[in-house]
Design a protein around this motif. Structure first.
Motif, PDB file in Angstrom:
ATOM      1  N   ALA A  45       0.804  -1.221   0.000  1.00  0.00           N
ATOM      2  CA  ALA A  45       0.000   0.000   0.000  1.00  0.00           C
ATOM      3  C   ALA A  45       0.831   1.261   0.000  1.00  0.00           C
ATOM      4  CB  ALA A  45      -0.933  -0.009   1.207  1.00  0.00           C
ATOM      5  N   ILE A 288      -2.864  -3.867  -0.702  1.00  0.00           N
ATOM      6  CA  ILE A 288      -4.047  -3.361  -1.381  1.00  0.00           C
ATOM      7  C   ILE A 288      -4.422  -4.313  -2.510  1.00  0.00           C
ATOM      8  CG2 ILE A 288      -3.785  -0.914  -0.849  1.00  0.00           C
ATOM      9  CD1 ILE A 288      -2.413  -0.565  -3.537  1.00  0.00           C
ATOM     10  N   GLN A 328      -7.520  -1.321   1.104  1.00  0.00           N
ATOM     11  CA  GLN A 328      -6.458  -1.911   1.910  1.00  0.00           C
ATOM     12  C   GLN A 328      -7.019  -3.114   2.671  1.00  0.00           C
ATOM     13  OE1 GLN A 328      -4.398   0.981   4.201  1.00  0.00           O
ATOM     14  NE2 GLN A 328      -2.918  -0.452   5.025  1.00  0.00           N
TER      15      GLN A 328
END
Length: 357
Positions: A45, A288, A328
């Protein structure tokens, strides 16, 4: 002779039917044909360091103008988008009863003024005659009463004249401030009722942006706070803004809260442009996946389908922050894993698939 020919055919047909009914052969055939799916890679992420909330800019000073009297549109010297100055005539209305009402009121005031001049002389004369004992006190009081009544009538006539003049003035709309004509709702000769919107004006100068903020983010806003605004269709131009209002209530449970942000009227910025509020995030580490990869069939246990050795395996995850079409997640996933992003609701664990790149 015929029975000898038919019997081999029947035996052969039965063998075919028995082979077709064998469940193991059918499952093997189905297992050989993998289903085509599209996949995306699980990523770290790093890109989720900001989120953007989009809105449309508008002028801080703006007005929708209308007449307080009715009539037909007689004059409109401005066009859509035209820049105007404060006090400039925008539209004029024609009402056949307005100008005669002013003329009648002016004549009535002049008449009463002349009458009061005469009564003033009558009062002086009556008091002189009363002093010489030629008339009674009652006669003097009568003249004074007539004078007082005429004064009241003149005051009423002046009030009626003022109202008539105001109505005549309301037949003209002038620009209350510098700006540009944003909307025109009537053409020449059309009838306009009192109170109907006639045109809209956007003022020159500062702009503002009103956004609807979810409750999970509203705590990040305070009045007077400095924020960054991006204009994506102006080469992602960044402009500084200031929060001027934060709503105290949202639209019901889980609703959105209004936030107003003011920005300077810099060259090239106009009302109606798309603007985005840029909110920096905490930069927490995590993974993610595309939002399309998440499946939650009402059990409260979100999952993704990971592809391993050509087969599907479900992986339960916990949902984190959302940024556009990415979300996420945390769970037994690793960066580089490939998850299915199409048709996830119809997949079954262990199903053979073929990745479509």
């Amino acid at each position: 002779m015929r029975p000898r020919v038919v019997l081999p055919i029947i035996v052969a047909l039965g063998a075919v039917l028995v082979a077709g009914c064998d469940p193991s052969s059918g499952s093997e055939a189905a297992d050989v044909q993998p289903r085509g799916v599209r996949t995306e890679q699980v990523r770290v992420a790093d890109g989720m360091r900001e989120i953007r909330l989009s809105g449309v800019s508008r002028a801080v000073r703006r007005a929708t103008l209308s007449f307080l009297v009715s009539g037909t549109l007689a004059e409109r010297p401005v066009e859509l988008g035209q820049v105007v100055k404060a006090g400039e005539l925008l539209v004029r209305l024609f009402n056949p009863g307005l100008e005669p009402a002013v003329a009648s009121g002016e004549a009535r005031v002049r008449e009463l003024d002349a009458r009061l001049e005469q009564l003033a002389r009558d009062v002086v004369r009556a008091e002189d005659l009363r002093g010489r004992g030629l008339i009674s006190q009652e006669e003097v009081e009568r003249v004074r009463t007539e004078q007082a009544a005429s004064i009241a009538s003149r005051d009423l006539a002046k009030a009626n004249l003022l109202e008539a003049r105001n109505q005549l003035a309301q037949a003209r709309i002038v620009a209350p401030f510098d700006g540009a004509v944003d909307a025109l709702h009537f053409q020449l000769g059309e009838f306009i009722a009192a109170g109907q919107p006639v045109l809209a004006l956007n003022g020159a100068g500062d702009l503002e942006l009103e956004l609807e903020i979810p409750e999970s983010l509203i705590a990040r806003f305070d009045r007077g706070q400095e924020v960054s605004l991006a204009f994506p269709f102006l080469g992602n131009r960044i402009v500084a803004g200031t929060v001027v209002h934060v709503g105290d209530a949202g639209g019901g449970s889980g609703g959105l809260f209004p936030v107003e942000i003011r920005m300077p009227g810099e060259p090239g910025l106009k009302p109606g442009m798309t603007a985005e509020l840029v909110l920096p995030m905490s930069g927490e580490s995590g993974l993610i996946v595309p939002l399309a990869a998440i499946l939650d069939p009402g059990t409260g246990r979100p999952r993704v389908f990971r592809v391993a050795d050509g087969r599907i395996e479900p992986v339960f995850v916990t949902i984190g922050q959302l940024s556009g079409d990415l979300v996420q997640v945390s769970g037994p996933l690793s960066a580089g894993d490939r998850v299915v992003v199409t048709g996830v609701s119809s997949l079954t664990p262990g199903q053979r698939v073929e990745e479509l790149r």
